[in-house]
Design an enzyme around this catalytic site. Structure first.
Site, PDB file in Angstrom:
ATOM      1  N   CYS A   2       1.089  -1.672   0.144  1.00  0.00           N
ATOM      2  CA  CYS A   2      -0.041   0.089  -0.028  1.00  0.00           C
ATOM      3  C   CYS A   2       0.548   1.008  -0.199  1.00  0.00           C
ATOM      4  O   CYS A   2       1.444   1.008   0.818  1.00  0.00           O
ATOM      5  CB  CYS A   2      -0.657   0.211   1.709  1.00  0.00           C
ATOM      6  SG  CYS A   2      -1.608  -1.542   1.513  1.00  0.00           S
ATOM      7  N   ARG A  27       5.251   0.070  -5.955  1.00  0.00           N
ATOM      8  CA  ARG A  27       5.213  -0.628  -4.666  1.00  0.00           C
ATOM      9  C   ARG A  27       4.392  -1.485  -4.245  1.00  0.00           C
ATOM     10  O   ARG A  27       4.346  -2.027  -3.682  1.00  0.00           O
ATOM     11  CB  ARG A  27       4.603   0.365  -2.918  1.00  0.00           C
ATOM     12  CG  ARG A  27       5.642   1.301  -3.080  1.00  0.00           C
ATOM     13  CD  ARG A  27       4.798   2.289  -2.314  1.00  0.00           C
ATOM     14  NE  ARG A  27       4.777   1.889  -0.386  1.00  0.00           N
ATOM     15  CZ  ARG A  27       5.793   1.488   0.360  1.00  0.00           C
ATOM     16  NH1 ARG A  27       6.643   2.489  -0.285  1.00  0.00           N
ATOM     17  NH2 ARG A  27       5.360   1.356   1.252  1.00  0.00           N
ATOM     18  N   TRP A  77      -3.051  -2.299  -1.784  1.00  0.00           N
ATOM     19  CA  TRP A  77      -2.714  -4.245  -2.387  1.00  0.00           C
ATOM     20  C   TRP A  77      -3.597  -4.846  -1.182  1.00  0.00           C
ATOM     21  O   TRP A  77      -3.375  -5.123   0.310  1.00  0.00           O
ATOM     22  CB  TRP A  77      -1.138  -3.967  -1.829  1.00  0.00           C
ATOM     23  CG  TRP A  77      -0.453  -5.397  -2.428  1.00  0.00           C
ATOM     24  CD1 TRP A  77       0.003  -5.622  -3.905  1.00  0.00           C
ATOM     25  CD2 TRP A  77      -0.437  -6.158  -1.672  1.00  0.00           C
ATOM     26  NE1 TRP A  77       0.386  -7.237  -3.510  1.00  0.00           N
ATOM     27  CE2 TRP A  77       0.278  -8.062  -2.495  1.00  0.00           C
ATOM     28  CE3 TRP A  77      -0.137  -6.905  -0.635  1.00  0.00           C
ATOM     29  CZ2 TRP A  77       0.882  -9.499  -1.621  1.00  0.00           C
ATOM     30  CZ3 TRP A  77      -0.453  -8.482   0.312  1.00  0.00           C
ATOM     31  CH2 TRP A  77       0.562  -9.216  -0.480  1.00  0.00           C
ATOM     32  N   ASN A 103      -1.477   1.818   5.488  1.00  0.00           N
ATOM     33  CA  ASN A 103      -0.703   0.580   4.883  1.00  0.00           C
ATOM     34  C   ASN A 103      -0.219  -0.112   6.583  1.00  0.00           C
ATOM     35  O   ASN A 103       0.418   0.526   7.585  1.00  0.00           O
ATOM     36  CB  ASN A 103       0.142   1.067   5.125  1.00  0.00           C
ATOM     37  CG  ASN A 103       1.416   0.552   4.329  1.00  0.00           C
ATOM     38  OD1 ASN A 103       1.781  -1.474   4.475  1.00  0.00           O
ATOM     39  ND2 ASN A 103       2.138   1.079   4.025  1.00  0.00           N
ATOM     40  N   GLY A 104      -0.545  -1.699   6.279  1.00  0.00           N
ATOM     41  CA  GLY A 104      -0.555  -2.697   7.783  1.00  0.00           C
ATOM     42  C   GLY A 104      -1.369  -3.324   7.712  1.00  0.00           C
ATOM     43  O   GLY A 104      -2.335  -3.531   6.576  1.00  0.00           O
ATOM     44  N   GLU A 483      18.347 -16.688  -8.962  1.00  0.00           N
ATOM     45  CA  GLU A 483      17.631 -15.646  -9.222  1.00  0.00           C
ATOM     46  C   GLU A 483      17.277 -15.127 -10.184  1.00  0.00           C
ATOM     47  O   GLU A 483      15.676 -14.302 -10.246  1.00  0.00           O
ATOM     48  CB  GLU A 483      19.129 -14.593  -8.452  1.00  0.00           C
ATOM     49  CG  GLU A 483      18.729 -12.764  -9.255  1.00  0.00           C
ATOM     50  CD  GLU A 483      17.707 -12.317  -8.077  1.00  0.00           C
ATOM     51  OE1 GLU A 483      17.161 -13.102  -7.018  1.00  0.00           O
ATOM     52  OE2 GLU A 483      17.184 -11.151  -8.709  1.00  0.00           O
ATOM     53  N   LYS A 487      13.656 -14.097 -11.305  1.00  0.00           N
ATOM     54  CA  LYS A 487      12.822 -12.620 -12.183  1.00  0.00           C
ATOM     55  C   LYS A 487      12.175 -13.331 -13.166  1.00  0.00           C
ATOM     56  O   LYS A 487      11.381 -12.139 -13.598  1.00  0.00           O
ATOM     57  CB  LYS A 487      14.589 -12.217 -12.590  1.00  0.00           C
ATOM     58  CG  LYS A 487      15.845 -11.523 -12.124  1.00  0.00           C
ATOM     59  CD  LYS A 487      15.287  -9.914 -11.954  1.00  0.00           C
ATOM     60  CE  LYS A 487      14.316 -10.346 -10.599  1.00  0.00           C
ATOM     61  NZ  LYS A 487      15.281  -9.849  -8.792  1.00  0.00           N
ATOM     62  N   GLU A 490       8.517 -13.615 -11.643  1.00  0.00           N
ATOM     63  CA  GLU A 490       7.256 -12.241 -11.444  1.00  0.00           C
ATOM     64  C   GLU A 490       7.188 -11.571 -12.140  1.00  0.00           C
ATOM     65  O   GLU A 490       6.289 -11.046 -12.179  1.00  0.00           O
ATOM     66  CB  GLU A 490       9.108 -11.405 -10.826  1.00  0.00           C
ATOM     67  CG  GLU A 490       9.948 -11.988  -9.267  1.00  0.00           C
ATOM     68  CD  GLU A 490      10.964 -10.618  -8.926  1.00  0.00           C
ATOM     69  OE1 GLU A 490      11.058 -11.008  -7.659  1.00  0.00           O
ATOM     70  OE2 GLU A 490      11.913 -11.040  -9.324  1.00  0.00           O
ATOM     71  N   HIS A 506      17.638 -35.920  -8.734  1.00  0.00           N
ATOM     72  CA  HIS A 506      17.410 -35.749  -8.106  1.00  0.00           C
ATOM     73  C   HIS A 506      15.162 -34.968  -7.981  1.00  0.00           C
ATOM     74  O   HIS A 506      14.712 -34.866  -7.485  1.00  0.00           O
ATOM     75  CB  HIS A 506      17.525 -35.756  -7.055  1.00  0.00           C
ATOM     76  CG  HIS A 506      19.142 -36.172  -6.373  1.00  0.00           C
ATOM     77  ND1 HIS A 506      19.048 -37.170  -6.134  1.00  0.00           N
ATOM     78  CD2 HIS A 506      20.255 -35.321  -6.443  1.00  0.00           C
ATOM     79  CE1 HIS A 506      20.435 -37.916  -6.340  1.00  0.00           C
ATOM     80  NE2 HIS A 506      20.777 -36.532  -6.788  1.00  0.00           N
ATOM     81  N   LYS A 605       6.741  -4.327  -3.885  1.00  0.00           N
ATOM     82  CA  LYS A 605       8.244  -3.966  -4.264  1.00  0.00           C
ATOM     83  C   LYS A 605       7.912  -4.145  -2.698  1.00  0.00           C
ATOM     84  O   LYS A 605       9.893  -5.079  -2.503  1.00  0.00           O
ATOM     85  CB  LYS A 605       8.322  -2.229  -4.669  1.00  0.00           C
ATOM     86  CG  LYS A 605       9.844  -2.094  -4.649  1.00  0.00           C
ATOM     87  CD  LYS A 605      10.459  -2.659  -5.828  1.00  0.00           C
ATOM     88  CE  LYS A 605      11.529  -2.166  -5.532  1.00  0.00           C
ATOM     89  NZ  LYS A 605      12.446  -2.965  -6.052  1.00  0.00           N
TER      90      LYS A 605
HETATM   91  C1  G6P Z   1       9.597  -8.168  -2.823  1.00  0.00           C
HETATM   92  C2  G6P Z   1      10.305  -7.968  -4.163  1.00  0.00           C
HETATM   93  C3  G6P Z   1      11.484  -8.634  -3.937  1.00  0.00           C
HETATM   94  C4  G6P Z   1      12.117  -8.283  -2.528  1.00  0.00           C
HETATM   95  C5  G6P Z   1      11.539  -8.715  -1.894  1.00  0.00           C
HETATM   96  C6  G6P Z   1      12.358  -8.368  -0.654  1.00  0.00           C
HETATM   97  O1  G6P Z   1       9.356  -9.781  -2.505  1.00  0.00           O
HETATM   98  O2  G6P Z   1       9.317  -7.344  -4.648  1.00  0.00           O
HETATM   99  O3  G6P Z   1      12.287  -7.502  -5.233  1.00  0.00           O
HETATM  100  O4  G6P Z   1      13.537  -9.270  -3.061  1.00  0.00           O
HETATM  101  O5  G6P Z   1      10.847  -8.375  -1.358  1.00  0.00           O
HETATM  102  O6  G6P Z   1      12.487  -7.063  -0.057  1.00  0.00           O
HETATM  103  P1  G6P Z   1      13.407  -5.843   0.489  1.00  0.00           P
HETATM  104  O7  G6P Z   1      13.332  -4.791   0.983  1.00  0.00           O
HETATM  105  O8  G6P Z   1      13.928  -7.236   2.453  1.00  0.00           O
HETATM  106  O9  G6P Z   1      14.905  -6.257  -0.386  1.00  0.00           O
END
Ligand code: G6P
Length: 610
Positions: A2, A27, A77, A103-104, A483, A487, A490, A506, A605
């Protein structure tokens, strides 16, 4: 997650709130709304809608809001209740005179709701947030500040709040506990926002509200209080990053812009942190003696930052011989980790606001560990709760899929590994200098790869039709495989898994056929031959291979359908290099599929709820 923006000043509030809110789109959100106090009759007016801010802008063309100088806005969100108009914020109390954005998560909302309903308060949404508006109303309309104060004492959970009331049309109340909120201090105007990027074009003077603080904000005054109502000093800090940092500057997406910023980010970090061949970790908050006393290291992080932590484990153990465990923050808390005062916990987080990582840090501190954070956002909650902070200074990262923050976190991991290796006397001076030299060459190497991006884009597009992907790597590039897969899933929504290549037999091998693309991270390394064996096994089952290999490796051509070459670097440093093609593959596949690269569906985000 949010996003909140609030305004009190002399300008027309609605357009300003909407444009600032737009800067928080990154965000992640699925509905939005804005509420203002009419300048003409002092009434509250609200508009909200599911979907994007553009929907709200379109809605306002037909259902205009009155002229106003005070208002709050929100991107939601969804957590409690679907992303519908009625669940979108702002939420009003039954009289429609009090308006809140939140937010929260309010964990005790059900009992509060039942209590308020029994007293006749009518709820119109399924959210946890709505209780806040009714609760404030339940404490009377004479003193808004006191009513908010009493309300906060009843809330269990986390919140960042913006509150306005038609009874006090020149005020904006803000409060935070566990969710980020800043106050922007302007001339005859003040703002609140979830982060600085929202209001940067209006002011650079920022008050970072602390947990448990409430602010009473007028156009010409900001007063901050603690929960008991005692006035506390509000330190105004001036942020240095430029507005360009939160604009696309000609790139089609923030993600691509941020991918291109990686050489600069790394080079700035290295010139700041490497002085005369020595690693300088200003901010770490612990002396070398205290660091040597740390018998083990535990890294906690989420998402991409967790993968940076995994690379950290490989390199710290290999270079410094200090045992390192890595946990996703949400697991760390509940598994009773064995920690004492000789444990160093390293929390890695781009935003510094990730709820699980914050909770993990609190757990670690309660068990006596020292906590150093690697963080990108100056003044964020994590940095305030850590004993030391190593800032990555990668600049604001807007694309939800983390790229430059990851490279910066990796850079910091290498510096930390070198530091530990030196203080534990585990590396020869020659090896230290050779790694330092290698690190310094990485930015130029990344620039070379970026020059080849058209070729990478072509390979990505040619493989964009695959329904699933497997990413394989070994040793320091096993986290790169994780990673790369993260990516891709996502932003392209293609099912993708990252695996240690040795584990392929495995399980994942059962999935390999002509419909499966496999990205093999195969730079020159001690495990190169083993990777080649894996590639043969994939080819034998008709899997399509995209290899990431070292320049000059012609032998690999017989094994892979597509090859992305990267310049040769020290074997230990390869994760800094191999990740770039992986980011570009994900980016170009997502673009080819027509996806919203910067704001992928369902993702946020900054994940400020557990
Ligand atoms: C969310 C974001 C990711 C990020 C993760 C951890 O899932 O979409 O891109 O890696 O949070 O966030 P941080 O701010 O703690 O690195």
């Amino acid at each position: 997650m949010c996003g909140i923006v609030g305004y009190v000043g002399k300008k027309e509030a609605t357009p300003l709130l909407l444009s600032a809110l737009k800067r928080l789109e990154y965000r992640g959100y699925d509905s939005c709304g804005v509420g203002v106090i009419s300048l003409k009759d002092g009434r509250i007016a609200v508009q909200k809608t599911p979907g994007k801010i553009q929907n709200l802008v379109d809605l306002l063309k037909t259902k205009d809001l009155p002229l106003s100088h005070v208002g709050i806005s929100h991107t939601r969100w969804a957590t409690h209740g679907k992303p519908t108009r009625s669940n979108a914020h702002p939420h009003a109390d039954t009289s429609g005179k009090i308006l809140i954005v939140h937010n929260g998560i309010i964990e005790n909302y059900q009992e509060l709701k039942a209590e308020l309903q029994s007293k006749g308060y009518r709820f119109t949404s399924e959210t946890d947030s709505e209780v806040i508006a009714h609760l404030i109303a339940s404490f009377g309309r004479d003193d808004l500040f006191k009513a908010v104060q009493k309300t906060l004492k009843k809330l269990v959970g986390s919140f960042a709040l913006g509150i306005i009331s038609s009874d006090f049309p020149d005020r904006l109340i803000a409060a935070r506990l566990g969710s980020p909120l800043i106050i922007g201090v302007g001339k005859d105007e003040n703002f609140i926002a979830s982060d600085v990027s929202a209001i940067l074009e209006h002011t650079r003077k920022i008050i970072y509200l602390k947990d448990g603080e409430i602010a009473d904000i007028r156009s010409d005054e900001v007063c901050v209080y603690d929960l008991s109502g005692r006035k506390v000093p509000a330190k105004i800090q001036t942020v240095s990053f430029k507005l360009d940092a939160v604009q696309k500057e000609g790139f089609p997406h923030f993600m691509l812009k941020e991918i291109h910023e990686q050489p600069e980010v790394l080079s700035a970090m290295l010139s700041l942190r490497l002085k005369k061949g020595m690693v300088v970790l200003e901010g770490i908050g612990l002396s070398d003696t205290a660091l040597v006393q740390c018998r083990n290291i535990m890294i906690v992080a989420c998402g991409t930052a967790y993968h940076a932590g995994l690379v950290g484990k490989y390199i710290i153990e290999q270079l410094a011989c200090v045992p390192v465990a890595v946990d996703v923050s949400s697991e760390f808390r509940y598994r009773s980790p064995i920690i004492d005062k000789n444990t160093l916990v390293i929390a890695v987080s781009q935003s510094g606001e990730t709820a699980d990582t914050l909770a993990a840090v609190r757990e670690a501190k309660a068990r006596g560990a020292k906590v150093v954070s690697i963080c990108n956002v100056v003044g964020s909650s994590l940095t305030r709760e850590s004993d030391g902070v190593l800032y990555t200074h990668a600049g604001p990262e807007i694309g939800v899929a983390s790229t430059k923050a990851y490279t910066a976190q990796l850079g910091m991991m290498y510096l930390l590994a070198l530091k530990f290796a030196v203080i534990h006397k585990k590396l020869s001076g020659f090896r230290v200098q050779s790694l330092v030299k290698g690190l310094k060459e990485i930015p130029a190497t990344l620039k070379k790869i970026l020059k080849d991006k058209a070729r990478i884009a072509k390979i990505a597009r040619a493989n964009a039709h695959f329904g699933s992907f497997l990413f394989l790597g070994r040793n320091v590039n096993f986290p790169s495989a994780l990673e790369g897969a993260l990516k891709l899933k996502e932003i392209s929504y293609i099912p993708a898994e990252g695996y240690a290549a040795g584990e392929m037999k495995h399980g994942p091998i059962a999935l390999i056929d002509e419909y499966r693309a496999v990205v093999c991270i195969t730079p020159e390394s001690d495990t190169y031959e083993k990777m080649i064996s894996n590639m043969q096994e994939i080819r034998a089952r008709k899997g399509k291979i995209i290899a990431i290999a070292t320049d000059g490796d012609t032998g690999i051509r017989q094994h892979a359908s597509n090859i992305i070459y990267v310049p040769k670097v020290d074997r230990l440093l390869t994760p800094l290099v191999t990740v770039l093609p992986l980011q570009l593959i994900a980016y170009y596949i997502a673009v080819a599929r027509g996806n919203d690269v910067d704001q992928p569906r369902n993702l946020a985000k900054s994940v400020t709820v557990e």
